[in-house]
Scaffold this active site. Structure first.
Site, PDB file in Angstrom:
ATOM      1  N   HIS A   2       0.919  -1.440  -0.265  1.00 15.56           N
ATOM      2  CA  HIS A   2      -0.030  -0.053   0.251  1.00 15.56           C
ATOM      3  C   HIS A   2       0.811   1.272  -0.100  1.00 15.56           C
ATOM      4  O   HIS A   2       0.109   2.354  -0.050  1.00 15.56           O
ATOM      5  CB  HIS A   2      -0.912   0.183   1.293  1.00 15.56           C
ATOM      6  CG  HIS A   2      -1.774  -0.934   1.292  1.00 15.56           C
ATOM      7  ND1 HIS A   2      -2.871  -1.241   0.226  1.00 15.56           N
ATOM      8  CD2 HIS A   2      -2.323  -2.066   2.321  1.00 15.56           C
ATOM      9  CE1 HIS A   2      -3.439  -2.269   0.656  1.00 15.56           C
ATOM     10  NE2 HIS A   2      -3.406  -2.810   1.634  1.00 15.56           N
ATOM     11  N   HIS A  10      -6.312  -7.261  -0.346  1.00 16.43           N
ATOM     12  CA  HIS A  10      -6.308  -5.829  -0.959  1.00 16.43           C
ATOM     13  C   HIS A  10      -5.481  -5.563  -1.917  1.00 16.43           C
ATOM     14  O   HIS A  10      -4.503  -6.229  -2.352  1.00 16.43           O
ATOM     15  CB  HIS A  10      -5.843  -5.078   0.426  1.00 16.43           C
ATOM     16  CG  HIS A  10      -6.568  -5.131   1.733  1.00 16.43           C
ATOM     17  ND1 HIS A  10      -6.068  -6.058   2.762  1.00 16.43           N
ATOM     18  CD2 HIS A  10      -7.743  -4.820   2.289  1.00 16.43           C
ATOM     19  CE1 HIS A  10      -6.974  -6.258   3.694  1.00 16.43           C
ATOM     20  NE2 HIS A  10      -7.996  -5.456   3.413  1.00 16.43           N
TER      21      HIS A  10
HETATM   22 ZN   LIG Z   1      -4.081  -6.875   2.673  1.00 20.11          ZN
END
Ligand SMILES: [Zn+2]
Length: 313
Positions: free
Chosen positions: A126, A165
């Protein structure tokens, strides 16, 4: 016989974002304990050195790196965003997590080992160039991709990201690049909100981002199908010289942060697909790094299934 090497560092256990935070040191403790089982006795354990400033600079501007390291508290906690927190051990942990990638790339590129798994934290996918977010400080896999290109003249790197994610940071790093292909399965609509199938890259990177959103409840069969029908042809077309895996296990059944139903057998199956691609396309050269995975009793089991397939090679 070529071995699979496991990279980790004790500092990765000292990064502690506070009681109750799902991205806890206990995640790594459980993984390392499980990998010490007798059937993994021939795993080659190595300590990950800290990445150098110059290595991290390939994926993050100097001011960001300096800012993060300067913010590391001598005591207590400092929040970088709502859920990304620095403790006194976080700076060294982040450096060693990135350093695991670069040193693993060295060993695989030089042919010392068959492949490697980096059991490190904080995770990385991320983290954008100038934004630490989503439990991630430095983008470990992006640093590894830039490193192998620069140090070994590798032209094309494939990053496979099966975390629940979407890896917004990795996508951002290579969106207009063209020399790095980013493939991601994830739950589109979950954090961080990016990763629609329409995000496919731009400029030189056009067509080099392949997002394959999976629905809530996604099963082993569904993720395997995504890998077989989307990743395999894309990888054959791209012809990578090196493969990096963002190995997140929060797609596992009953994960604390996810609603997929992937089992250890599913993680083994997608690992096998990537291993087969690596043997066909790039002499088996794979470096895999831990991303998410938050149900402690299932995480280690999923990691073992992944490493078991890596070391069969
Ligand atoms: Zn994740």
């Amino acid at each position: 016989m070529m071995v699979t090497r496991l990279y980790t560092h004790p500092a990765c256990l000292t990064h502690d974002m506070g009681a109750g935070h799902p991205e806890s040191p206990a995640r790594l403790t459980s993984i390392l304990a499980a990998l010490k089982a007798p059937e993994f006795a021939e795993l080659d354990w190595a300590e990950a050195p800290p990445a150098t400033f110059e290595q991290i600079m390939r994926a993050h501007p100097p001011a960001f790196i300096e800012g993060v390291l300067a913010a590391v508290p001598a005591a207590g906690l400092v929040a970088l965003d709502a859920d990304t927190i620095l403790s006194p051990g976080s700076g060294v942990a982040a450096l060693c997590a990135a350093g695991a990638l670069t040193t693993a790339v060295d060993a695989v590129a030089r042919g010392e080992i068959a492949n490697a798994f980096c059991a490190v934290r904080p995770p990385g996918h991320h983290a954008e160039a100038s934004i630490a977010m989503g439990f991630c400080i430095f983008n470990n896999v992006a640093i590894g991709a830039r490193y192998v290109q620069r140090k070994y003249g590798v032209r094309r790197v494939l990053i496979v990201d099966w975390d629940y994610h979407h890896g917004n940071g990795t996508q951002e790093a290579f969106y207009q690049d063209g020399s790095v292909f980013y493939f991601s399965t994830h739950h589109y609509g979950a954090y961080p909100g990016t990763g629609s199938a329409e995000e496919t890259g731009a400029g030189k990177g056009a067509g080099k981002i392949l997002n394959v959103p999976l629905p809530p409840g996604a099963s082993d069969a569904q993720i395997v199908e995504a890998f077989q029908t989307k990743l395999v042809p894309a990888a054959r077309n791209f012809k990578p010289d090196f493969i990096l895996i963002s190995a997140g296990f929060d797609g596992m059944q009953n994960d604390l942060l996810g609603v997929f139903n992937i089992t250890p057998a599913g993680f083994a199956a997608i690992t096998r697909i990537v291993v087969e691609l690596s043997k066909e396309l790039c002499r088996g050269r794979i470096v895999s790094v831990l991303e998410g995975g938050y149900r402690l009793d299932g995480l280690a089991e999923s990691v073992l299934a992944h490493v078991q397939v890596l070391r069969e090679e």
